[in-house]
Each structure stands twice: as C-alpha cells, then as structure tokens.
Design a protein around this motif. Structure first.
Motif, PDB file in Angstrom:
ATOM      1  N   GLY A 147       0.801  -1.220   0.000  1.00 52.18           N
ATOM      2  CA  GLY A 147       0.000   0.000   0.000  1.00 52.18           C
ATOM      3  C   GLY A 147       0.829   1.263   0.000  1.00 52.18           C
ATOM      4  O   GLY A 147       0.335   2.354  -0.229  1.00 52.18           O
ATOM      5  N   LEU A 148       2.131   1.148   0.274  1.00 50.80           N
ATOM      6  CA  LEU A 148       2.989   2.314   0.351  1.00 50.80           C
ATOM      7  C   LEU A 148       3.898   2.430  -0.851  1.00 50.80           C
ATOM      8  O   LEU A 148       4.635   3.394  -0.978  1.00 50.80           O
ATOM      9  CB  LEU A 148       3.891   2.210   1.601  1.00 50.80           C
ATOM     10  N   GLN A 149       3.859   1.494  -1.734  1.00 49.25           N
ATOM     11  CA  GLN A 149       4.894   1.368  -2.742  1.00 49.25           C
ATOM     12  C   GLN A 149       5.085   2.631  -3.556  1.00 49.25           C
ATOM     13  O   GLN A 149       6.198   2.974  -3.914  1.00 49.25           O
ATOM     14  CB  GLN A 149       4.548   0.201  -3.676  1.00 49.25           C
ATOM     15  N   TRP A 150       3.996   3.321  -3.840  1.00 53.34           N
ATOM     16  CA  TRP A 150       4.118   4.491  -4.716  1.00 53.34           C
ATOM     17  C   TRP A 150       3.722   5.769  -4.000  1.00 53.34           C
ATOM     18  O   TRP A 150       3.210   6.680  -4.605  1.00 53.34           O
ATOM     19  CB  TRP A 150       3.270   4.312  -5.972  1.00 53.34           C
ATOM     20  N   ALA A 151       3.947   5.834  -2.710  1.00 55.06           N
ATOM     21  CA  ALA A 151       3.607   7.064  -2.000  1.00 55.06           C
ATOM     22  C   ALA A 151       4.432   8.211  -2.537  1.00 55.06           C
ATOM     23  O   ALA A 151       5.620   8.096  -2.726  1.00 55.06           O
ATOM     24  CB  ALA A 151       3.877   6.887  -0.508  1.00 55.06           C
ATOM     25  N   ILE A 152       3.774   9.327  -2.833  1.00 57.41           N
ATOM     26  CA  ILE A 152       4.500  10.509  -3.275  1.00 57.41           C
ATOM     27  C   ILE A 152       3.969  11.716  -2.543  1.00 57.41           C
ATOM     28  O   ILE A 152       2.852  11.711  -2.056  1.00 57.41           O
ATOM     29  CB  ILE A 152       4.393  10.730  -4.796  1.00 57.41           C
ATOM     30  N   GLY A 153       4.758  12.723  -2.466  1.00 61.11           N
ATOM     31  CA  GLY A 153       4.337  13.918  -1.763  1.00 61.11           C
ATOM     32  C   GLY A 153       4.615  15.151  -2.574  1.00 61.11           C
ATOM     33  O   GLY A 153       5.585  15.216  -3.293  1.00 61.11           O
ATOM     34  N   SER A 154       3.770  16.120  -2.442  1.00 62.87           N
ATOM     35  CA  SER A 154       4.005  17.413  -3.068  1.00 62.87           C
ATOM     36  C   SER A 154       3.368  18.466  -2.206  1.00 62.87           C
ATOM     37  O   SER A 154       2.166  18.491  -2.063  1.00 62.87           O
ATOM     38  CB  SER A 154       3.409  17.449  -4.465  1.00 62.87           C
ATOM     39  N   ALA A 155       4.174  19.295  -1.624  1.00 60.40           N
ATOM     40  CA  ALA A 155       3.761  20.371  -0.743  1.00 60.40           C
ATOM     41  C   ALA A 155       3.213  19.860   0.576  1.00 60.40           C
ATOM     42  O   ALA A 155       2.802  20.650   1.386  1.00 60.40           O
ATOM     43  CB  ALA A 155       2.722  21.269  -1.404  1.00 60.40           C
ATOM     44  N   ALA A 156       3.198  18.594   0.842  1.00 53.68           N
ATOM     45  CA  ALA A 156       2.684  18.163   2.119  1.00 53.68           C
ATOM     46  C   ALA A 156       3.173  16.818   2.506  1.00 53.68           C
ATOM     47  O   ALA A 156       3.687  16.071   1.840  1.00 53.68           O
ATOM     48  CB  ALA A 156       1.178  18.081   2.113  1.00 53.68           C
ATOM     49  N   ILE A 157       1.688  17.374   2.989  1.00 55.66           N
ATOM     50  CA  ILE A 157       1.449  16.469   2.929  1.00 55.66           C
ATOM     51  C   ILE A 157       1.422  16.300   2.235  1.00 55.66           C
ATOM     52  O   ILE A 157       0.963  16.120   1.764  1.00 55.66           O
ATOM     53  CB  ILE A 157       0.245  16.173   3.539  1.00 55.66           C
ATOM     54  N   LEU A 158       0.454  17.354   4.459  1.00 55.06           N
ATOM     55  CA  LEU A 158       0.013  16.747   4.460  1.00 55.06           C
ATOM     56  C   LEU A 158       0.450  16.370   3.880  1.00 55.06           C
ATOM     57  O   LEU A 158       0.258  16.749   3.981  1.00 55.06           O
ATOM     58  CB  LEU A 158      -0.009  17.156   4.345  1.00 55.06           C
ATOM     59  N   PHE A 159       0.244  16.483   4.228  1.00 57.51           N
ATOM     60  CA  PHE A 159       0.649  16.152   4.092  1.00 57.51           C
ATOM     61  C   PHE A 159       0.451  15.003   3.498  1.00 57.51           C
ATOM     62  O   PHE A 159       1.086  15.769   2.950  1.00 57.51           O
ATOM     63  CB  PHE A 159       0.349  16.539   4.549  1.00 57.51           C
ATOM     64  N   PHE A 160      -1.594  15.171   4.049  1.00 55.06           N
ATOM     65  CA  PHE A 160      -0.989  13.599   3.420  1.00 55.06           C
ATOM     66  C   PHE A 160      -1.450  13.062   1.702  1.00 55.06           C
ATOM     67  O   PHE A 160      -1.898  13.330   3.605  1.00 55.06           O
ATOM     68  CB  PHE A 160      -1.211  13.269   4.096  1.00 55.06           C
ATOM     69  N   ARG A 200      -1.838   7.096   0.450  1.00 58.84           N
ATOM     70  CA  ARG A 200      -0.447   6.751   0.189  1.00 58.84           C
ATOM     71  C   ARG A 200       0.453   7.972   0.155  1.00 58.84           C
ATOM     72  O   ARG A 200       1.617   7.892  -0.180  1.00 58.84           O
ATOM     73  CB  ARG A 200      -0.343   5.982  -1.132  1.00 58.84           C
ATOM     74  N   GLY A 201      -0.074   9.107   0.495  1.00 62.84           N
ATOM     75  CA  GLY A 201       0.727  10.310   0.488  1.00 62.84           C
ATOM     76  C   GLY A 201       0.094  11.389  -0.360  1.00 62.84           C
ATOM     77  O   GLY A 201      -1.030  11.263  -0.826  1.00 62.84           O
ATOM     78  N   VAL A 202       0.833  12.455  -0.577  1.00 58.75           N
ATOM     79  CA  VAL A 202       0.327  13.603  -1.313  1.00 58.75           C
ATOM     80  C   VAL A 202       0.744  13.511  -2.766  1.00 58.75           C
ATOM     81  O   VAL A 202       1.896  13.253  -3.087  1.00 58.75           O
ATOM     82  CB  VAL A 202       0.838  14.908  -0.687  1.00 58.75           C
ATOM     83  N   LYS A 203      -0.208  13.727  -3.648  1.00 60.92           N
ATOM     84  CA  LYS A 203       0.053  13.589  -5.072  1.00 60.92           C
ATOM     85  C   LYS A 203       0.560  14.879  -5.695  1.00 60.92           C
ATOM     86  O   LYS A 203       1.512  14.879  -6.459  1.00 60.92           O
ATOM     87  CB  LYS A 203      -1.206  13.119  -5.800  1.00 60.92           C
ATOM     88  N   SER A 204      -0.099  15.991  -5.416  1.00 56.34           N
ATOM     89  CA  SER A 204       0.259  17.224  -6.105  1.00 56.34           C
ATOM     90  C   SER A 204      -0.357  18.396  -5.380  1.00 56.34           C
ATOM     91  O   SER A 204      -1.124  18.243  -4.431  1.00 56.34           O
ATOM     92  CB  SER A 204      -0.230  17.180  -7.557  1.00 56.34           C
TER      93      SER A 204
END
Length: 324
Positions: free
Chosen positions: A7-20, A56-60
């Motif tokens: 579930g974490l394999q493709w976590a990405i972040g942009s400006a954060a997350i939020l982060f998340f 999985r994190g922040v996309k954009s």
C-alpha cells in the motif's frame, strides 16, 4: 511480524502532505474541478494552496485562480482528499473527500471556516516562514507554478525540470525543494527525494510538509525509528493531520510498538475516513499478530468495504479466508 508495504509502494508527496500525497498509474481521464468559497458563500478572491492526496501520500498541489477555482487533470480513478490552505491567520485548514471516476470530471465546492482570533496566535502550529518567503523572485515563482501545473497533469519530467530551474534561481526556495522531492519520489529515486526534503527542512525546521514527505520515504525504506521521530515533530505542528498520524502508526508498527501503532491507526482513520482505509488493513495485521482473529477479520472486511480495489485488497481477501 511481516510488515507489508504494497500500500505504500508508490507514496508521493508534493507540498505536504500533508501532508498527506501521498509512481502513479497512467491517467484514465479523471479530473477534479473545484471552487473555494468564503464563509459567506462567495467565491474566494485570493490565492490558496490546494493539496491533493490519498492514503499513500500527497500527489500534487495547485493554487486557486482569482475566482477561487482549481483543477487537477489526468487523475487515476480513486478516492482523494483535498486540503485547502488559505490565509492561516484568517481561515482554518479545510478538508474534503472526492471520488474520481474514469473519463469524467468530479465537481466539488469547499467552504472555508473562519478562524477564531485566539487560535491564530496560539499553539505550536506556526506558519512556516520558508513557505511564505517574500524574497522569492518572480521568475522563480513562475517556474514553481509551471512545475505545479505539470505535476497536477501527471507530467513528472516537466515538473522536475521547472522545480530545478526555480531552485537555480532561488536556492532557498523551500516549496520548490519539497515539490521536487515529491516528483523524484514518484520516479522511485528515493535517495534524491530524501535529500530534497532534508534541504527543505534545513531551510525551515518548522515546515510541516517536507517532514511528512521525508517520513514517508523513511517508512518505505524501513527506517522506522527515524521516521517516527520525524513524524512526532511534524505532529507537534499539525496534530490533526490524518496523513501524518497514519504514517506515524506505520512507523510504530514497523518498530513493533503495536499498542502505539493501534492507537495511531485508529485515530488516522477516524480523522480521515475512507481515503485512509490503509489504516484498517494494518490494524488487521496487528490483531493477527496478537492472535485476535475476530477483530483481525473485521478489520480486513472493513478495509475491503472502503477500498475493494485497493493495493492490499487481494491480501485482505486471503487473510479473511485464513481467519474463517
């Protein structure tokens, strides 16, 4: 205990997350068209940052136009959380959940909530000076905005090029370092991404977003102790961030602190809802580790109800079969 990361394999972040935020699949034509409204119902007439994220994190991220409108294109069908960061002295951070479908726009209006005067001056949730740096040259801001637009459209290589140019113009550009790291993470360049997040934190140790993003990388690399410490500090700045709480729970789970992980994962799901269904899957893993078969089965079943096509769906079905 075997700790699963599918579930974490493709976590990405942009400006954060939020982060998340947090490599995403090739877009299927889905999009989000939204408007940000003032508490009185009129359209926001100033810029606000719009953060797009999943469990999985922040996309954009993008910014609203002068009429409060924003748009994300080329999105993979999924449930997303939208975080709106307007003037933090006047408005609370707003969150909304939206589902994106193939080849169709999802329309959403998000109302801002006025912040009480006392809240704007209290607590550790100070505005990051790096994120509000008035010294950023106009040319660097333009490159950053172009990078944000490219990232929002899934054009990762273009986004990276624009963010790098912004940093060349202004090396202290915290958000450009953070968002460059997010796109490098999307390309699985974990060490390069980590370096950009660390640089952003050096510029402003109080910045929440790069701390969350760095922690996501550390969890992926199974550096759980450092990730937990990073998230503990991030949560001092934004204690109600479901993405930060989720990854804190995952870091504790990886460190075999199952009691702490259980509390954090429950809290993340309570705060974030369906976009954080991953928490339910990991709660199922924790209960299995404790030998609590019934609650483990219930967590896996709950995960499948909220994320029937999620990254851990096949494993959840397998575990339910084992636990019958």
């Amino acid at each position: 205990m075997k700790f699963r990361f599918s579930g974490l394999q493709w976590a990405i972040g942009s400006a954060a997350i939020l982060f998340f935020a947090p490599v995403w699949a090739v877009a299927q034509g889905g999009s989000i068209n939204g408007n940000v409204l003032l508490p009185n119902g009129s359209l926001l007439n100033e810029r606000a940052r719009i953060i797009l994220q999943t469990n999985r994190g922040v996309k954009s991220n993008v910014y609203t136009d002068e009429r409060g409108h924003f748009q994300f294109n080329a999105l993979t069908p999924a449930i997303y959380e939208i975080v709106v960061e307007a003037d933090r002295d006047r408005f609370e951070t707003s969150r909304a959940t939206v589902e994106v479908f193939p080849n169709a726009p999802s329309i959403i209006n998000i109302n801002l909530k006025q912040k009480k005067a006392a809240e704007s001056r209290s607590g550790p949730r100070v505005v990051s000076t790096g994120e509000l740096d008035a010294a950023i040259p106009a040319s660097a801001r333009k490159e950053f905005e172009r990078g944000s637009e490219a990232a929002g459209s899934g054009k990762i290589d273009d986004a990276i090029a624009h963010f790098r140019r912004a940093i060349v113009i202004y090396p202290q550009y915290l958000m450009a370092h953070n968002d460059l790291g997010a796109q490098l993470l999307a390309q699985r360049k974990l060490d390069e991404a980590k370096a950009e997040f660390r640089r952003a934190i050096q510029i402003d140790p109080k910045a929440f977003n790069p701390r969350l993003n760095l922690a996501i990388v550390l969890v992926q690399q199974k550096q759980f102790s450092e990730a937990a410490g990073m998230l503990k500090t991030a949560l001092a700045f934004q204690p109600d961030s479901p993405a930060a709480i989720l990854y804190y729970g995952l870091a504790l789970e990886g460190s075999n602190d199952f009691e702490g992980a259980e509390r954090a994962l429950k809290s993340a799901h309570e705060l974030g809802g369906a976009p954080y269904a991953m928490a339910l899957f990991h709660l199922g893993q924790i209960y299995m580790n404790k030998g609590q078969r019934k609650p483990a089965r219930e967590m896996f079943q709950s995960y499948l109800r909220e994320a029937p096509n999620g990254p851990d769906a096949a494993e959840a079905r397998k575990m339910i079969g084992v636990l019958r």
